[in-house]
Enzyme design. Sequence first.
Site, PDB file in Angstrom:
ATOM      1  N   HIS A 333       2.571 -10.017  -0.068  1.00 49.98           N
ATOM      2  CA  HIS A 333       1.569  -9.548   0.662  1.00 49.98           C
ATOM      3  C   HIS A 333       0.897  -8.305  -0.535  1.00 49.98           C
ATOM      4  CE1 HIS A 333       2.331  -6.255   3.162  1.00 49.98           C
ATOM      5  NE2 HIS A 333       3.123  -6.718   3.785  1.00 49.98           N
ATOM      6  N   CYS A 351       8.835  -7.319   3.961  1.00 48.30           N
ATOM      7  CA  CYS A 351       7.962  -8.359   3.359  1.00 48.30           C
ATOM      8  C   CYS A 351       8.549  -7.655   1.975  1.00 48.30           C
ATOM      9  CB  CYS A 351       6.895  -8.117   3.935  1.00 48.30           C
ATOM     10  SG  CYS A 351       6.250  -8.492   5.801  1.00 48.30           S
TER      11      CYS A 351
END
Length: 430
Positions: A333, A351
Amino acid sequence: MRASQDQLIRQRWRRRVFAAGFLAVALAFTAACTGGGDGKPSSWHGGDESPPPKAAATISEPAADAKDVPASTGITFTTKDAVQTAVELKDAAGKAVEGAVAPDGKTWQPAGALAYGTSYTATVTATGDDGRPATTTSTFTTMAKPANQVRVSSFLGDNQVVGVGMPLIVKFSRGIPEDYRDDVQRRMTVTSTPAQEGIWHWVSPTEVRYRPKEFWKANSKVSYRVQAGGLPMGEGWYGRADLAVDVKIGPSVIMTVDNKTKRMTVTRNGAVIKTIPVSLGKKSTPSSSGTMVVIEKLRKTVFDTMEELGPEEGYRTNIDFAQRLTWGGEFIHAAPWSEGQQGSVNVSHGCVNVSMANGDWLFKNTQIGDPITVKGTERKLQNGNGWTDWNMSWDEYVKGSALPYEPPADPDTTPPTPDGAGTPSATPTA
């Protein structure tokens, strides 16, 4: 009086002569029928009949006059000395049922589930090298519609375009007992153009997936089918209906992240098209090393870990260009707050952080099913945490099949299909 007696005598004499003449004709006729004294029978008694056909056929299932036969039944048969075999199934009205002989040549399977409570007649005709056919039949009646039915559904919809790492995912509304999974798997077929080697793998009693031995070839066409209608699935439960799905594989977009260099390399059909600086998970929350697949794409979402991590460690943050990789919460992301560390320091909660511009670019150039491999982090990817089918070796994956693995006999010689696009439909359900 005498005249009358004379007439009577003459009438009796005529009858005797007629009877004698008739007997002589009858004897002559009989002699002609039985041959001319050489001991050889006349052709009228079958002396020139052809011998029986060399080939023979037998239907073992369904048995003749069987009742309550599952609507999923196929025709199991054997032949002897046959060079050609034909199978036909008709209902009581004489309407033919579409179907085909299985690759093993021992079972004929209808194209769809048979009607409930209906009489059918199966006919198998075997022809030998003498050109003479031998035919056998079996008439049976299917069971009444069962009350307990298992729903079968596909994650993918018709005409959906997915990445080269996309597993085919089929789910059942009720767990399938182990001793029934082989029967279910026999009714699950995958056809790809070009042809590619692959196998089904049972993830759980309610979910089975299929992947090829290597990533799908770019721009392949893939069709998969589950002939579940009327199929016994254990403990008095039966499949509700058949399921068929057609999908297309898009271009080969593969992402590779190296923790050592803090870079993501993106290839398209084998050529590098972009290198992106990343920031992975910090030591306390490391990213997982292994091969994952993009599960879902969210243009905008909110990451909320307050309940999970508490007020001191938790956070609630608006996120752009999110692509889920694991059920545990690892995503690719955009993270504008870490752009200064991307390419040099790991600061995320697990992430793969990229810049806003690179997040936008990735979002536009990837799709569900695209694979990503992360290397060199402190934690290994746990199988089952996402679509981790490619995190297993081929030998490991084969062990999840309910049927023995049989490699394909013929090499793939089919040319690839041209590129194109499709629009996903609603998730098919049977």
